[in-house]
Design a protein around this motif. Sequence first.
Motif, short mmCIF file in Angstrom:
data_model
loop_
_atom_site.label_atom_id
_atom_site.label_comp_id
_atom_site.label_asym_id
_atom_site.label_seq_id
_atom_site.Cartn_x
_atom_site.Cartn_y
_atom_site.Cartn_z
N TYR A 23 -10.25 -6.80 -23.58
CA TYR A 23 -9.91 -7.27 -24.92
C TYR A 23 -9.92 -8.79 -25.03
N SER A 24 -10.50 -9.48 -24.03
CA SER A 24 -10.40 -10.94 -24.02
C SER A 24 -10.98 -11.59 -25.28
N SER A 25 -12.07 -11.03 -25.83
CA SER A 25 -12.64 -11.66 -27.03
C SER A 25 -11.75 -11.45 -28.25
N LYS A 26 -11.14 -10.26 -28.34
CA LYS A 26 -10.21 -9.98 -29.45
C LYS A 26 -8.99 -10.90 -29.35
N ILE A 27 -8.50 -11.10 -28.11
CA ILE A 27 -7.35 -11.97 -27.88
C ILE A 27 -7.69 -13.39 -28.31
N ALA A 28 -8.90 -13.86 -27.94
CA ALA A 28 -9.34 -15.20 -28.30
C ALA A 28 -9.51 -15.33 -29.82
N ILE A 53 -6.46 4.71 -19.76
CA ILE A 53 -6.56 5.04 -21.20
C ILE A 53 -5.23 4.74 -21.90
N ILE A 54 -4.12 5.13 -21.26
CA ILE A 54 -2.79 4.91 -21.85
C ILE A 54 -2.55 3.40 -22.02
N VAL A 55 -2.77 2.64 -20.95
CA VAL A 55 -2.53 1.19 -20.97
C VAL A 55 -3.41 0.52 -22.03
N THR A 56 -4.68 0.93 -22.07
CA THR A 56 -5.61 0.34 -23.03
C THR A 56 -5.17 0.62 -24.47
N ASN A 57 -4.70 1.85 -24.73
CA ASN A 57 -4.21 2.20 -26.06
C ASN A 57 -3.00 1.37 -26.46
N LEU A 58 -2.04 1.22 -25.55
CA LEU A 58 -0.82 0.49 -25.88
C LEU A 58 -1.12 -0.99 -26.05
N LEU A 59 -2.00 -1.52 -25.20
CA LEU A 59 -2.38 -2.92 -25.33
C LEU A 59 -3.13 -3.15 -26.64
N SER A 60 -4.05 -2.24 -26.95
CA SER A 60 -4.83 -2.34 -28.18
C SER A 60 -3.91 -2.39 -29.39
N ASN A 61 -2.89 -1.53 -29.42
CA ASN A 61 -1.93 -1.52 -30.54
C ASN A 61 -1.17 -2.84 -30.61
N ALA A 62 -0.70 -3.32 -29.47
CA ALA A 62 0.07 -4.57 -29.44
C ALA A 62 -0.77 -5.71 -30.00
N LEU A 63 -2.05 -5.74 -29.64
CA LEU A 63 -2.95 -6.79 -30.13
C LEU A 63 -3.23 -6.61 -31.62
N GLY A 70 0.06 -15.09 -32.39
CA GLY A 70 1.29 -14.52 -31.83
C GLY A 70 1.24 -14.36 -30.31
N VAL A 71 2.31 -13.81 -29.79
CA VAL A 71 2.43 -13.60 -28.35
C VAL A 71 2.59 -12.12 -28.07
N VAL A 72 1.88 -11.64 -27.07
CA VAL A 72 2.09 -10.27 -26.59
C VAL A 72 2.62 -10.39 -25.17
N LYS A 73 3.78 -9.79 -24.94
CA LYS A 73 4.39 -9.83 -23.61
C LYS A 73 4.19 -8.51 -22.92
N ILE A 88 5.14 -5.70 -25.48
CA ILE A 88 5.99 -6.18 -26.57
C ILE A 88 5.16 -7.08 -27.48
N ASP A 89 5.08 -6.70 -28.75
CA ASP A 89 4.42 -7.60 -29.69
C ASP A 89 5.45 -8.04 -30.72
N LEU A 90 5.23 -9.20 -31.30
CA LEU A 90 6.14 -9.73 -32.30
C LEU A 90 5.48 -9.64 -33.66
N GLY A 91 4.76 -8.53 -33.86
CA GLY A 91 3.94 -8.37 -35.06
C GLY A 91 4.66 -7.71 -36.21
N ILE A 92 3.90 -6.91 -36.96
CA ILE A 92 4.40 -6.40 -38.24
C ILE A 92 5.47 -5.32 -38.10
N GLY A 93 5.52 -4.68 -36.93
CA GLY A 93 6.56 -3.67 -36.72
C GLY A 93 6.29 -2.36 -37.45
N ILE A 94 7.15 -1.41 -37.22
CA ILE A 94 7.00 -0.07 -37.79
C ILE A 94 8.29 0.25 -38.56
N ALA A 95 8.14 0.76 -39.77
CA ALA A 95 9.31 1.14 -40.56
C ALA A 95 10.09 2.23 -39.83
#
Length: 157
Positions: A23-28, A53-63, A70-73, A88-95
């Motif tokens: 995901y380096s290009s998306k991160i950039a 697959i699990i890690v990639t999905n969770l990372l993809s969502n955080a990004l 923003g920062v993804v931890k 951990i993302d500091l993004g829009i969050g989920i209701a």
Amino acid sequence: HRAEITNTELALTEIIMESLERYSSKIAQQKLSIDFTFDRHFYINSDGYLVSIIVTNLLSNALKYSNPGGVVKIILSEDDEGVTCSFIDLGIGIAEADLDKIFDQFFRSQATEHRDIKGTGLGLSLAKRLCDLLSISLTVTSKPGKGTTATLLFPKN
């Protein structure tokens, strides 16, 4: 026909590094900072392909749900229960009303409010299914406007 699950010793740190590379290009593009430091490798016993697959999905969502700049931890720790990995993302969050639906197929929280965010709503449902298959616990906590934390617990076998 069920695919065989192949459990081997895996360095979780390496799987995460590979996902970050993917995901380096998306991160950039989004000018995101990734806060991922570890002082040693964390080893788990699981199926490398499925964990990836699990890690990639969770990372993809955080990004995906982070605000630009923003920062993804990513935090790894280990205790008597096993190895814990949090995205951990500091993004829009989920209701709060949506939190119990996030593992449903095709469900996307506030999809209409965030039309610019692409997705099928399959990521978390797939991640959850694979976690169940591998006896990994997946929990998601979130606060709208503050971000989301997805935590995996890989139990000691």
